[in-house]
Design a protein around this motif. Sequence first.
Motif, PDB file in Angstrom:
ATOM      1  N   GLY A   9       3.434  -1.907  -1.409  1.00 34.62           N
ATOM      2  CA  GLY A   9       2.053  -1.908  -1.919  1.00 34.62           C
ATOM      3  C   GLY A   9       1.020  -1.367  -0.948  1.00 34.62           C
ATOM      4  N   GLY A  11       1.804   1.527   1.392  1.00 37.54           N
ATOM      5  CA  GLY A  11       2.233   2.762   2.064  1.00 37.54           C
ATOM      6  C   GLY A  11       3.021   2.373   3.301  1.00 37.54           C
ATOM      7  N   ILE A  72      -6.575   9.357   1.183  1.00 39.56           N
ATOM      8  CA  ILE A  72      -6.903   8.831  -0.155  1.00 39.56           C
ATOM      9  C   ILE A  72      -7.876   9.748  -0.895  1.00 39.56           C
ATOM     10  CG2 ILE A  72      -6.439   6.390   0.323  1.00 39.56           C
ATOM     11  CD1 ILE A  72      -9.438   6.059   0.906  1.00 39.56           C
ATOM     12  N   SER A 107      -3.747   4.376  13.549  1.00 39.31           N
ATOM     13  CA  SER A 107      -4.131   4.689  12.172  1.00 39.31           C
ATOM     14  C   SER A 107      -3.128   4.178  11.153  1.00 39.31           C
ATOM     15  CB  SER A 107      -4.263   6.204  11.992  1.00 39.31           C
ATOM     16  OG  SER A 107      -5.365   6.660  12.697  1.00 39.31           O
ATOM     17  N   ASN A 110      -2.375  -1.427   8.813  1.00 38.15           N
ATOM     18  CA  ASN A 110      -3.061  -1.811   7.582  1.00 38.15           C
ATOM     19  C   ASN A 110      -4.046  -2.945   7.828  1.00 38.15           C
ATOM     20  OD1 ASN A 110      -1.850   0.039   5.722  1.00 38.15           O
ATOM     21  ND2 ASN A 110       0.060  -1.121   5.944  1.00 38.15           N
ATOM     22  N   HIS A 111      -4.886  -3.140   6.825  1.00 39.00           N
ATOM     23  CA  HIS A 111      -5.940  -4.161   6.914  1.00 39.00           C
ATOM     24  C   HIS A 111      -5.468  -5.525   6.422  1.00 39.00           C
ATOM     25  CE1 HIS A 111      -9.872  -6.093   6.095  1.00 39.00           C
ATOM     26  NE2 HIS A 111      -9.224  -6.583   5.045  1.00 39.00           N
ATOM     27  N   TYR A 146     -10.634  -4.024   8.875  1.00 34.82           N
ATOM     28  CA  TYR A 146     -11.263  -2.700   8.765  1.00 34.82           C
ATOM     29  C   TYR A 146     -12.798  -2.753   8.727  1.00 34.82           C
ATOM     30  CZ  TYR A 146      -6.906  -0.224   7.378  1.00 34.82           C
ATOM     31  OH  TYR A 146      -5.666   0.348   7.330  1.00 34.82           O
ATOM     32  N   PHE A 166      -8.299   0.271  -1.944  1.00 34.49           N
ATOM     33  CA  PHE A 166      -7.261  -0.726  -2.196  1.00 34.49           C
ATOM     34  C   PHE A 166      -7.894  -2.111  -2.339  1.00 34.49           C
ATOM     35  CE2 PHE A 166      -6.978  -3.214   1.696  1.00 34.49           C
ATOM     36  CZ  PHE A 166      -7.538  -2.382   2.659  1.00 34.49           C
TER      37      PHE A 166
HETATM   38  C1  LIG Z   1      -5.572   3.789   7.913  1.00 36.66           C
HETATM   39  S1  LIG Z   1      -4.496   3.832   6.586  1.00 36.66           S
HETATM   40  C2  LIG Z   1      -3.318   2.651   7.019  1.00 36.66           C
HETATM   41  C3  LIG Z   1      -1.930   3.189   7.051  1.00 36.66           C
HETATM   42  C4  LIG Z   1      -1.404   3.634   5.740  1.00 36.66           C
HETATM   43  N1  LIG Z   1      -0.889   2.510   4.986  1.00 36.66           N
HETATM   44  C5  LIG Z   1      -0.315   4.697   5.865  1.00 36.66           C
HETATM   45  O1  LIG Z   1       0.618   4.689   5.051  1.00 36.66           O
HETATM   46  O2  LIG Z   1      -0.423   5.518   6.740  1.00 36.66           O
HETATM   47  C6  LIG Z   1      -5.511   3.088   5.375  1.00 36.66           C
HETATM   48  C7  LIG Z   1      -4.915   3.060   4.002  1.00 36.66           C
HETATM   49  O3  LIG Z   1      -3.789   2.201   3.987  1.00 36.66           O
HETATM   50  C8  LIG Z   1      -3.752   1.457   2.772  1.00 36.66           C
HETATM   51  N2  LIG Z   1      -3.945   0.050   3.096  1.00 36.66           N
HETATM   52  C9  LIG Z   1      -4.413  -0.458   4.242  1.00 36.66           C
HETATM   53  N3  LIG Z   1      -4.431  -1.793   4.195  1.00 36.66           N
HETATM   54  C10 LIG Z   1      -3.988  -2.152   2.989  1.00 36.66           C
HETATM   55  C11 LIG Z   1      -3.803  -3.408   2.330  1.00 36.66           C
HETATM   56  N4  LIG Z   1      -4.072  -4.556   2.927  1.00 36.66           N
HETATM   57  N5  LIG Z   1      -3.326  -3.396   1.072  1.00 36.66           N
HETATM   58  C12 LIG Z   1      -3.038  -2.219   0.436  1.00 36.66           C
HETATM   59  N6  LIG Z   1      -3.219  -1.010   1.003  1.00 36.66           N
HETATM   60  C13 LIG Z   1      -3.670  -0.967   2.266  1.00 36.66           C
HETATM   61  C14 LIG Z   1      -4.882   1.973   1.920  1.00 36.66           C
HETATM   62  O4  LIG Z   1      -4.405   2.984   1.095  1.00 36.66           O
HETATM   63  C15 LIG Z   1      -5.834   2.525   2.949  1.00 36.66           C
HETATM   64  O5  LIG Z   1      -6.682   3.505   2.422  1.00 36.66           O
END
Ligand SMILES: C[S@@+](CC[C@H](N)C(=O)[O-])C[C@H]1O[C@@H](n2cnc3c(N)ncnc32)[C@H](O)[C@@H]1O
Length: 457
Positions: A9, A11, A72, A107, A110-111, A146, A166
């Motif tokens: 959920g 990435g 995104i 980067s 995740n948050h 974040y 998200f």
């Molecule tokens: C800085 S990136 C984090 C890394 C990213 N998940 C990747 O695959 O590279 C930020 C994006 O990760 C996803 N993401 C981050 N935190 C999340 C969370 N708690 N739940 C779902 N998606 C999240 C969102 O799509 C967000 O725009």
Amino acid sequence: MYELKDVPGKGKGLVATRIVPQGARILCEEAVIRIPHNLDQPSSEKLKKYVCQQVNALTEQQRLAFLSLHNIYPYENAAEQYIGIICTNAFSIEDGETAGGVFLEASRINHACDNNTQKSWNENIKRHTIHALRDINEGEEITVYYLAAHNSRQARQEALRAKFKFSCSCGICSLPPEQIQINDDILEEIDHLDRLVGQRGLQGILSSPLGTLRYLDREIQLYNMTGADDPGLSRVYLDAAQVAIVHGDLARGRIFAEKAVRSWRISGGGDSKNVTEYGALPQNPSQLPLYGMSMQWKRAVDDVPNALGSTEFEDWLWKREASPRSGAQVGLYNRATFPAFSGLPEDRGVDMRLYRGSGQPRQHWCFLAEIVDFEFLARLHMEISDVDGRKIPLFFYTEGRGSELEPARLRRGYTIAILYAQQHAFMFDEPGIRQEDPARVKVKPPNDIRLTPRRCS
Ligand SMILES: C[S@@+](CC[C@H](N)C(=O)[O-])C[C@H]1O[C@@H](n2cnc3c(N)ncnc32)[C@H](O)[C@@H]1O
């Protein structure tokens, strides 16, 4: 210490490959791309040109890693793609010149609103660092926060959807509604206390040190209720150290400063700017420039009671007055129940320390003062003197403009008692009390209530 993995959920994400102890530095990274403040406009041609130059200057390995980062935003050309990647992944860089930068490893984090690590820009080493705020288990996902501020769940969700597309389903966001409400109330109260302390500033520390300490004590208790070793704790402890040191109490000042520095070490490391700046304060609290502006609380650095249990020690540390047992009579010298004017809350906004969301007071207090003088012009106006002997104006904005008071009780030297009194900043007079509810006011002859000024230690 961690590996890049698919996280359902979300990435990709970083997951701990072993136990990471609290305070451990997980990442220390240079930015591969930096965006200066003067170019911080996503659609500008200047930015597109600048970003293309930056990406073209990367090594092949860095370029591939950059292009593989999450994006995104839709795009139609390379420049838009690069800007989309930057907007999805950039962290802020607080060096005065740079708006933000992209860090290839960080980067990927995740948050979570109950994040287990802290991200911070370390200006001393010009790198972004990630530190464990608590012990992280093997297999646990590494998360950061974040957003900039603490908000309600709804405000956080709206901001995350708008900026990162998200919905958060972290431990806090998935709580049952009544517990989410409790958590929101705690965050709101912390935010409110933060602003109150900030607004009062040095003036508050100087004129109402005990009141300021009460706010900070409450803030720490609220942080503890959230269970998080929140980086915000360090700022609160530093404020508490300042309150103590400014008034000559080096013992409490040292203890509060130790707690502030410990918290900064955990969240930013021993080489972070705050630790460099305040690291020596616990050893030498008198180095604080405002040390001893008043010597009201004078206490030597090692004058710390050593036979106290942990609760009694915290009570001593925060100068909490012993709360009366239920049914016991409260002495008039109890400043929590019978505060001086300087200890009253301000009537600007709702003080969450004193009121519940419903507007009901959480605790009871009564302001006692002596009538020095009075006049009845457009409304009843009194000059009254509080337990510290401070003279303040009292204006009646009741329906009857003060005529509700028994005329026989309007006498100089009589004692006036006002339940839940608040400070008001008048445009035309010194700060005083603007009384709207006549039912909360009683006037008594001087022998009925004796105002004995006694200070708590
Ligand atoms: C800085 S990136 C984090 C890394 C990213 N998940 C990747 O695959 O590279 C930020 C994006 O990760 C996803 N993401 C981050 N935190 C999340 C969370 N708690 N739940 C779902 N998606 C999240 C969102 O799509 C967000 O725009």
